[in-house]
Design a protein around this motif. Structure first.
Motif, PDB file in Angstrom:
ATOM      1  N   GLY A 447       1.163  -1.260  -0.111  1.00  0.00           N
ATOM      2  CA  GLY A 447       0.112   0.423   0.054  1.00  0.00           C
ATOM      3  C   GLY A 447       0.979   1.155  -0.054  1.00  0.00           C
ATOM      4  O   GLY A 447       2.007   1.239  -0.631  1.00  0.00           O
ATOM      5  N   TRP A 448       0.531   2.073   0.480  1.00  0.00           N
ATOM      6  CA  TRP A 448       1.022   3.599   0.810  1.00  0.00           C
ATOM      7  C   TRP A 448       1.737   3.713   1.596  1.00  0.00           C
ATOM      8  O   TRP A 448       1.241   3.410   3.009  1.00  0.00           O
ATOM      9  CB  TRP A 448       0.448   4.671   0.897  1.00  0.00           C
ATOM     10  N   VAL A 449       3.284   3.738   1.844  1.00  0.00           N
ATOM     11  CA  VAL A 449       4.033   3.658   2.935  1.00  0.00           C
ATOM     12  C   VAL A 449       5.028   5.184   3.111  1.00  0.00           C
ATOM     13  O   VAL A 449       5.023   5.239   2.222  1.00  0.00           O
ATOM     14  CB  VAL A 449       4.957   2.507   2.707  1.00  0.00           C
ATOM     15  N   GLU A 450       4.791   5.537   4.143  1.00  0.00           N
ATOM     16  CA  GLU A 450       5.521   6.195   4.545  1.00  0.00           C
ATOM     17  C   GLU A 450       7.345   6.308   3.965  1.00  0.00           C
ATOM     18  O   GLU A 450       8.113   5.034   4.865  1.00  0.00           O
ATOM     19  CB  GLU A 450       5.855   7.070   5.832  1.00  0.00           C
ATOM     20  N   CYS A 451       8.076   6.645   3.453  1.00  0.00           N
ATOM     21  CA  CYS A 451       9.327   6.897   3.191  1.00  0.00           C
ATOM     22  C   CYS A 451       9.912   7.930   4.016  1.00  0.00           C
ATOM     23  O   CYS A 451      10.951   7.322   4.092  1.00  0.00           O
ATOM     24  CB  CYS A 451      10.195   6.495   1.459  1.00  0.00           C
ATOM     25  N   VAL A 452       9.858  10.120   3.515  1.00  0.00           N
ATOM     26  CA  VAL A 452      10.683   9.992   4.143  1.00  0.00           C
ATOM     27  C   VAL A 452       9.138  11.538   4.708  1.00  0.00           C
ATOM     28  O   VAL A 452       7.787  11.528   4.485  1.00  0.00           O
ATOM     29  CB  VAL A 452      10.640  11.223   2.641  1.00  0.00           C
ATOM     30  N   GLY A 453       9.428  11.779   6.000  1.00  0.00           N
ATOM     31  CA  GLY A 453       8.618  13.005   7.277  1.00  0.00           C
ATOM     32  C   GLY A 453       9.460  14.220   6.625  1.00  0.00           C
ATOM     33  O   GLY A 453      10.524  14.064   6.924  1.00  0.00           O
ATOM     34  N   CYS A 454       8.742  15.540   6.909  1.00  0.00           N
ATOM     35  CA  CYS A 454       8.845  16.920   6.714  1.00  0.00           C
ATOM     36  C   CYS A 454       8.613  16.927   7.095  1.00  0.00           C
ATOM     37  O   CYS A 454       6.881  17.804   7.739  1.00  0.00           O
ATOM     38  CB  CYS A 454       9.538  17.176   5.086  1.00  0.00           C
ATOM     39  N   ALA A 455       8.517  18.046   8.615  1.00  0.00           N
ATOM     40  CA  ALA A 455       8.041  18.408   9.746  1.00  0.00           C
ATOM     41  C   ALA A 455       8.856  19.383  10.021  1.00  0.00           C
ATOM     42  O   ALA A 455       9.880  19.734  10.296  1.00  0.00           O
ATOM     43  CB  ALA A 455       8.502  17.121  11.112  1.00  0.00           C
ATOM     44  N   ASP A 456       7.645  20.561  10.521  1.00  0.00           N
ATOM     45  CA  ASP A 456       8.116  22.359  11.320  1.00  0.00           C
ATOM     46  C   ASP A 456       8.352  21.643  12.457  1.00  0.00           C
ATOM     47  O   ASP A 456       6.408  21.713  13.290  1.00  0.00           O
ATOM     48  CB  ASP A 456       6.932  22.527  10.391  1.00  0.00           C
ATOM     49  N   ARG A 457       8.800  21.857  13.426  1.00  0.00           N
ATOM     50  CA  ARG A 457       9.276  21.263  14.410  1.00  0.00           C
ATOM     51  C   ARG A 457       9.321  22.298  15.707  1.00  0.00           C
ATOM     52  O   ARG A 457       9.542  22.527  16.950  1.00  0.00           O
ATOM     53  CB  ARG A 457      10.341  20.345  14.511  1.00  0.00           C
ATOM     54  N   SER A 458       8.869  23.670  14.325  1.00  0.00           N
ATOM     55  CA  SER A 458       9.030  24.773  15.035  1.00  0.00           C
ATOM     56  C   SER A 458      10.080  24.880  16.347  1.00  0.00           C
ATOM     57  O   SER A 458      11.168  24.885  15.468  1.00  0.00           O
ATOM     58  CB  SER A 458       6.876  25.238  16.203  1.00  0.00           C
ATOM     59  N   ALA A 459      10.125  25.818  17.469  1.00  0.00           N
ATOM     60  CA  ALA A 459      11.505  25.658  17.967  1.00  0.00           C
ATOM     61  C   ALA A 459      11.433  24.729  19.706  1.00  0.00           C
ATOM     62  O   ALA A 459      11.704  25.269  20.261  1.00  0.00           O
ATOM     63  CB  ALA A 459      11.447  27.331  18.793  1.00  0.00           C
ATOM     64  N   TYR A 460      10.560  24.028  18.932  1.00  0.00           N
ATOM     65  CA  TYR A 460      10.376  22.812  20.108  1.00  0.00           C
ATOM     66  C   TYR A 460      11.823  22.021  20.709  1.00  0.00           C
ATOM     67  O   TYR A 460      11.680  22.419  22.377  1.00  0.00           O
ATOM     68  CB  TYR A 460       9.720  21.636  20.283  1.00  0.00           C
ATOM     69  N   ASP A 461      12.681  22.186  20.052  1.00  0.00           N
ATOM     70  CA  ASP A 461      13.236  21.024  20.235  1.00  0.00           C
ATOM     71  C   ASP A 461      14.305  21.896  21.013  1.00  0.00           C
ATOM     72  O   ASP A 461      15.531  21.662  22.901  1.00  0.00           O
ATOM     73  CB  ASP A 461      14.031  20.459  19.678  1.00  0.00           C
ATOM     74  N   LEU A 462      14.991  23.025  20.215  1.00  0.00           N
ATOM     75  CA  LEU A 462      15.742  24.028  20.852  1.00  0.00           C
ATOM     76  C   LEU A 462      15.911  24.543  22.160  1.00  0.00           C
ATOM     77  O   LEU A 462      16.153  25.266  23.339  1.00  0.00           O
ATOM     78  CB  LEU A 462      16.432  25.158  19.753  1.00  0.00           C
ATOM     79  N   SER A 463      14.184  24.528  22.483  1.00  0.00           N
ATOM     80  CA  SER A 463      13.250  25.334  23.719  1.00  0.00           C
ATOM     81  C   SER A 463      13.414  24.752  24.751  1.00  0.00           C
ATOM     82  O   SER A 463      13.721  25.233  25.954  1.00  0.00           O
ATOM     83  CB  SER A 463      12.497  26.051  23.411  1.00  0.00           C
TER      84      SER A 463
END
Length: 734
Positions: A447-463
């Motif tokens: 079926g349809w399989v996710e192979c690449v994700g493109c996320a807007d992580r905002s400033a979450y991790d650095l914050s």
């Protein structure tokens, strides 16, 4: 004589990779239920107590879900069992520890698989790191507990699973619901007398299918309203949390076909592999579930390396680990896998614009947005990325730029553009760090399989890392014109603050400094009314800490600043290399038969740039006079940077070429008696089996141009003489 594919299938049916009966569906139904299996974890669940049962470690064999509308490169129905048998026979990959029985979700790559992966990674580096001037880092796999606790993975990196009360089988809840509802819809279709596409079966198998077996389907007609409800559930299966999945199981009486019982209510299972660092076991840690955290923690050093210039991107290629609940889809769902991730740091005040967006604005993509999915449909909308950003379908230019660049990369390595779509995450499946996310999904036999994700992580991790450690993970930008700022400022009596709170002092201080202006205004009121403030400090006492006015002052101050300080936002393209590799193999696989039609031959039509081996060198016979010519030709190809392989076995030229067609080798050079006379050789192209003949140096120059993509085979045929002799008989496509 039976066709070769039938013989392969007969010999390989007992293989754990090909055992089982595929599920079938019509095209309309497939378009509704297609979303399958996510590379990033959907809907990160809240933490739950440690489970009282464990996942069985035995390698239970389960039927693989397969899509009947999957096709080969030439449009033939895809026989996944035959393809998997060929890939394993030619050692593209093989189950790890197979002589010990194997372990689910773990695979080893053989020589052609390693070469294919290396070539894809090489193109990835050129397409992204070199083209975009990215900063590549290689960070450690072992990650301390505190890092992943802060990032949210310890509490939220989980899937929902349930347990069969009779046999103890562990089931991933969303997959369980998906499988049962798909089976019921298939049974409804059969009961309505509609055609179900299936492979030809023997009379014995057809008779056996009339009985309901453990994995079988009953031909039961459903009400139209029930069919519609099932289709709507499947279209948004990734949007349900554990409680909702449990309600679906009860409402629709979903039972495990193996026992006839409903599983237990879904519970959260953290997918990280836990370990301890050092001999004392006092430092708990995990094998990283993604490469991103190492890039975030090195942000300040990378910014300094980049001379403080913004925006910029870092990149990392490396192994990650996820303890999948039930990995049963071959290379598409594994527990150890290679990732290639990019973290593009951008100023949020610039509306996340990208300086090169105009270069890709006219690239057309197939979009499946969240609103379409929530309506129960999976119909894609094709439009240019420029229009998608303008209309607000894609949030910003930087996110849109990378979506387009992802599409161009996938096409470059040989992924079929007709089998690519970009699906937007629904709210409930969004990762805890993301504010928007699109997946590049590839259509395969699963079926349809996710192979690449493109996320807007905002400033979450650095914050969150800055708040936890106090490290300045920020950008300081000198302003052209000074600005006057009026705000609440916190002053801490550090002489007494540390001794009073002792080991928790730094944590509490960081929590105070991380408060917003609005929160500080509320704290001022508390100080005035109560002489103290109460703040939230996770991990200290019960999460609440009192700070008296003797230790803390909050004042309204005015100051002039010449430097602006901000936390960058992050756009993250994340590539699952193993899934891309398998999709690439499916998309480039096809079969052709001999003119007699009694032998089918598998072909992998990889683009020359990613093919594991570029050239097969074939001496016409075992005549010793050919040996010096073959060695000289091989050395010239190596000097030109072109990989080659010599096949001087006793098999016919046709069989030797056919064996290497299975390996995806795009070109073949034949050394024959004419070579000994005038130094000419023949060059064969894999897909057409057509040949040209010329001097060695001209042939090598043509091969180099073909591999580098500066010429096509049609160009070469126009420049070099066509060779009609010694053609192997194998051109009939079926």
């Amino acid at each position: 004589m039976k066709p070769l594919l039938s013989l392969i299938l007969t010999r390989r049916l007992s293989s754990p990779l090909v055992a089982g009966t595929p599920l079938h569906s019509n095209n309309n139904y497939t378009s509704v239920v297609a979303p399958l299996r996510r590379l990033h974890r959907p809907a990160f669940a809240p933490s739950t107590p440690r489970l009282k049962f464990q996942i069985p470690q035995t390698n239970k064999k389960k039927p693989e879900k397969m899509s009947t509308d999957a096709t080969t490169l030439k449009g033939q129905p895809l026989d996944r069992a035959a393809l998997d048998a060929m890939l394993r026979r030619r050692l593209f990959y093989t189950p790890s520890f197979e002589i010990y029985g194997g372990v689910s979700g773990l695979y080893d790559y053989g020589p052609p698989g390693c070469a294919l992966q290396a070539n894809v990674i090489d193109l990835w580096r050129k397409h992204f790191i070199l083209e975009e001037d990215m900063l590549e880092v290689d960070c450690t796999v072992l990650t301390p507990h505190d890092v992943l606790k802060t990032s949210g993975h310890v509490d939220k990196f989980a899937d929902w699973m349930c347990k069969d009360p009779k046999n103890g089988e562990i089931l991933r809840a969303d997959h369980f619901v998906e499988d049962i509802l798909e089976q019921r819809l298939k049974g409804d279709k059969e009961a309505r007398g509609l055609k179900v596409e299936e492979k030809e079966e023997t009379d014995k198998k057809k008779a056996a299918k009339k009985k309901k077996n453990k994995g079988g389907v009953e031909a039961v007609r459903l009400d139209d309203a029930v069919v519609k409800e099932y289709e709507e559930i499947l279209a948004q299966i990734d949007n349900y949390n554990g409680e909702q999945l449990g309600e679906l199981i009860k409402k629709h009486d979903l039972r495990n076909p193996a026992t006839g019982l409903q599983p237990t209510p879904p519970v959260s299972f953290n997918l990280m592999f836990q370990t301890s660092i050092g001999p004392s076991s006092n430092l708990p840690g995990y094998l990283r579930p993604e490469t991103a955290q190492g890039q975030f923690l090195n942000f300040a050093k990378l910014l300094e390396f980049n001379t403080g210039q913004m925006p910029f991107a870092s990149a990392s290629i490396g192994k990650s680990y996820r303890n999948e609940i039930s990995p049963r889809a071959g290379l598409l769902r594994v527990r150890e896998f290679l990732m290639a991730e990019i973290e593009h740091f951008v100023d949020p005040e610039g509306h996340k614009k990208h300086a090169r967006f105009h270069e890709v604005a006219d690239v057309e993509l197939a979009f499946l947005d969240r609103h379409t999915q929530l309506s129960g449909s999976t119909v894609v909308k094709k439009q240019t990325i420029g229009q998608a950003v303008k209309e607000g379908l894609v949030d910003n230019e930087t996110l849109g730029y990378f979506l387009a660049r992802i599409l161009l990369f996938l096409k470059k390595i040989g992924i079929d553009e007709k089998k690519i779509r970009f699906r937007q995450h629904m709210d409930n499946e969004m990762a805890h760090y993301a504010c928007d996310c699109w997946d590049a999904e590839l259509h395969t036999s699963a079926g349809w399989v996710e192979c690449v994700g493109c996320a807007d992580r905002s400033a979450y991790d650095l914050s969150v890392h800055a708040k936890k450690t106090g490290a300045p993970l920020v950008v300081r930008q000198r302003l052209e014109e000074p600005i006057t700022i009026e705000e609440w400022d916190i002053a801490i009596d550090k002489k007494n603050f540390g001794p009073f709170y002792k080991k928790d002092g730094k944590t509490i201080e960081n929590a105070l400094l991380a408060t917003t202006q609005e929160q500080r205004g509320e704290l001022v009121k508390q100080l005035e009314e109560n002489g103290k403030v109460v703040i939230d400090v996770p991990g200290v006492n019960d999460g609440k800490v009192e700070v008296s006015k003797d230790l803390l002052a909050i004042k309204w101050v005015k100051r002039v600043e010449n430097v602006r300080e901000y936390t960058p936002n992050v756009i993250e393209p994340s590539f699952g290399i193993g899934r891309i590799l398998y999709s690439l193999m499916e998309h480039n696989y096809w079969t052709r038969a001999s003119e007699g039609g009694d032998e089918a031959r598998g072909v992998l039509s990889f683009p020359p740039a990613v093919a594991p081996t570029k050239v097969l060198i074939v001496p016409l016979s075992s005549n010793k006079d050919f040996t010096p010519e073959v060695r000289k030709l091989s050395q010239k190809l190596r000097s030109a940077g072109v990989s080659s392989r010599i096949d001087d076995s006793s098999a016919s030229i046709g069989k030797r070429y056919s064996r290497n067609d299975e390996l995806g080798t795009p070109f073949g050079v034949t050394v024959d008696f004419q070579t000994l006379k005038d130094g000419t050789v023949t060059l064969r192209e894999r897909d057409s089996t057509r040949q040209v003949r010329a001097e060695e140096d001209k042939i090598i120059a043509a091969i180099k141009a073909l591999v580098e993509g500066t010429k096509t085979w049609q160009d070469v045929e126009g420049e070099l003489p066509i060779f009609e002799g010694q053609q192997e008989v194998e051109v009939v496509v079926r």
